[in-house]
Design a protein around this motif. Structure first.
Motif, PDB file in Angstrom:
ATOM      1  N   SER A   1      -6.599   7.395   2.081  1.00 11.95           N
ATOM      2  CA  SER A   1      -7.769   7.080   2.904  1.00 11.95           C
ATOM      3  C   SER A   1      -8.981   7.926   2.549  1.00 11.95           C
ATOM      4  O   SER A   1     -10.037   7.787   3.176  1.00 11.95           O
TER       5      SER A   1
ATOM      6  N   GLU B   1     -10.095   2.233   7.147  1.00 11.38           N
ATOM      7  CA  GLU B   1     -10.164   3.650   6.780  1.00 11.38           C
ATOM      8  C   GLU B   1      -9.981   3.903   5.292  1.00 11.38           C
ATOM      9  O   GLU B   1     -10.305   4.992   4.808  1.00 11.38           O
ATOM     10  N   ALA B   2      -9.431   2.957   4.562  1.00 15.29           N
ATOM     11  CA  ALA B   2      -9.226   3.122   3.117  1.00 15.29           C
ATOM     12  C   ALA B   2      -9.712   1.871   2.395  1.00 15.29           C
ATOM     13  O   ALA B   2      -8.929   1.151   1.772  1.00 15.29           O
TER      14      ALA B   2
ATOM     15  N   ALA C   1      -4.742   6.605   9.615  1.00 13.72           N
ATOM     16  CA  ALA C   1      -4.123   6.261   8.336  1.00 13.72           C
ATOM     17  C   ALA C   1      -2.939   7.171   8.008  1.00 13.72           C
ATOM     18  O   ALA C   1      -1.856   6.678   7.681  1.00 13.72           O
TER      19      ALA C   1
ATOM     20  N   ALA D   1      -5.739   0.444   6.770  1.00 14.48           N
ATOM     21  CA  ALA D   1      -6.317   0.637   5.437  1.00 14.48           C
ATOM     22  C   ALA D   1      -7.607  -0.158   5.260  1.00 14.48           C
ATOM     23  O   ALA D   1      -8.534   0.305   4.586  1.00 14.48           O
TER      24      ALA D   1
END
Length: 350
Positions: free
Chosen positions: A140, A219-220, A158, A216
């Motif tokens: 992340s 946050e990623a 995450a 994800a």
């Protein structure tokens, strides 16, 4: 050369996730087996299934660490500085887990066997959680070169969902492999016991994986994009197909083949995660080129990796083959059905 070493590192992580994850999963089912009488037979099978191979699985972890600190020193420094707490807790869990497993069987006192068994089982749950949380923090992008250690670096959504997915995955690996071991040892009641737990773990993996993908996306985003495009998407599809095949094989009672599809599911997931991060080792602050060590060091690492592939890997896989084919420690169902009371230890008598 840096790309080659990074790929070897990713393969080593996948090997540890599959081999070590199976052992952690066995410890998870040891924890949930119940009291001394109800859990006697499952724990007896777990002990015999793990005993021949549990130590060798750490070979993959050692290889991962060597590749990290010699091939990618900036990555190693960043990860072990910013995430020292979860990694320290995971390391402590590995030590306590190994000590608990090694000491509980030869211990004569019932109280000590229970203590060592509890240490082994609890550490088998916490260790993969903290390792997964560290992976979630990396994926992340919550850490970067220069990040100082703090709870914020690994305690977000995450990392926590990655940790839960890791625990669920290890539980799935452990249940599937123990089902096959129960078949091999001709213990039909334990076949049904671990088959039911395999189905429960499949559901848990599906739910936690869905949670990881939802987190994800927000946050990623770089990893999310990698998983929905190109090679990352292809491996994610392979992972999904192998997961579905595992579920079908477990439902049909094909435990032997389910081991391969289950391990393939985990391996494909790790490879998908690694390729989704390209060209970063830590999205989006540390690229492969920025993290790579000296070119001569990378060349020697390639040589060492080749030597390990030629010398160590065949020996390890031979050990796995001997174990899964019952050549190391035969166990009869009469052994598994030994449920008589343990003779009292004179030292326990007041």
């Amino acid at each position: 050369m840096a790309g080659l070493i990074a790929f070897v590192l990713l393969l080593a992580v996948a090997a540890y996730a599959c081999a070590g994850g199976t052992d952690y999963g066995a410890g998870f089912w040891d924890l949930t087996a119940g009291g001394a009488e109800r859990g006697r037979r499952p724990r007896w099978l777990i002990d015999h299934a793990m005993a021949p191979v549990w130590e060798v699985n750490n070979v993959w972890l050692i290889f991962v660490l060597i590749l990290m600190w010699t091939g990618f020193p900036v990555l190693f420094q960043t990860v072990f500085t910013a995430l020292w707490l979860p990694l320290a807790l995971a390391t402590l869990g590995m030590v306590l887990r190994g000590a608990g497993f090694a000491l509980r069987k030869p211990s004569r006192r019932l109280a000590r066997r229970r203590l060592y068994g509890a240490v082994f089982a609890i550490a088998s749950l916490l260790t993969p959680f903290f390792l997964g949380a560290a992976v979630g923090a990396i994926a992340s992008g919550r850490i970067a070169p220069g990040t100082q250690a703090s709870a914020d670096a690994w305690a977000g959504a995450a990392p926590l969902t990655f940790g839960l997915l890791t625990v669920a995955t290890t539980a799935l690996l452990g249940a599937v492999f123990l089902t096959a071991d129960a078949v091999r040892f001709d213990a039909p009641d334990l076949v049904g016991y671990f088959r039911l737990r395999s189905l429960a773990a499949l559901l848990a993996v599906a739910l936690t994986a869905a949670g990881v993908l939802l987190v994800a996306r927000g946050e990623a985003p770089h990893v999310w994009h990698g998983l929905t495009h190109g090679a990352g998407l292809a491996l994610a599809v392979v992972c999904g197909v192998l997961f579905a095949a595992t579920a079908l094989l477990v439902l049909r009672g094909r435990a032997h083949w389910a081991r391969f599809t289950c391990a393939g599911t985990v391996g494909a997931a790790v490879l998908a995660w690694g390729l989704a991060q390209r060209p970063y080792l830590i999205p989006t602050s540390l690229t492969l080129e920025q993290a790579a060590g000296d070119p001569q060091t990378l060349v020697w690492l390639a040589v060492v990796s080749l030597v390990a592939l030629l010398l160590v890997a065949p020996a390890v896989f031979l050990l796995y083959w001997l174990d899964t084919h019952g050549e190391l420690e035969p166990l009869t169902d009469s052994d598994l059905r030994h449920t008589g009371p343990t003779p009292p230890d004179p030292a326990d008598t007041p």
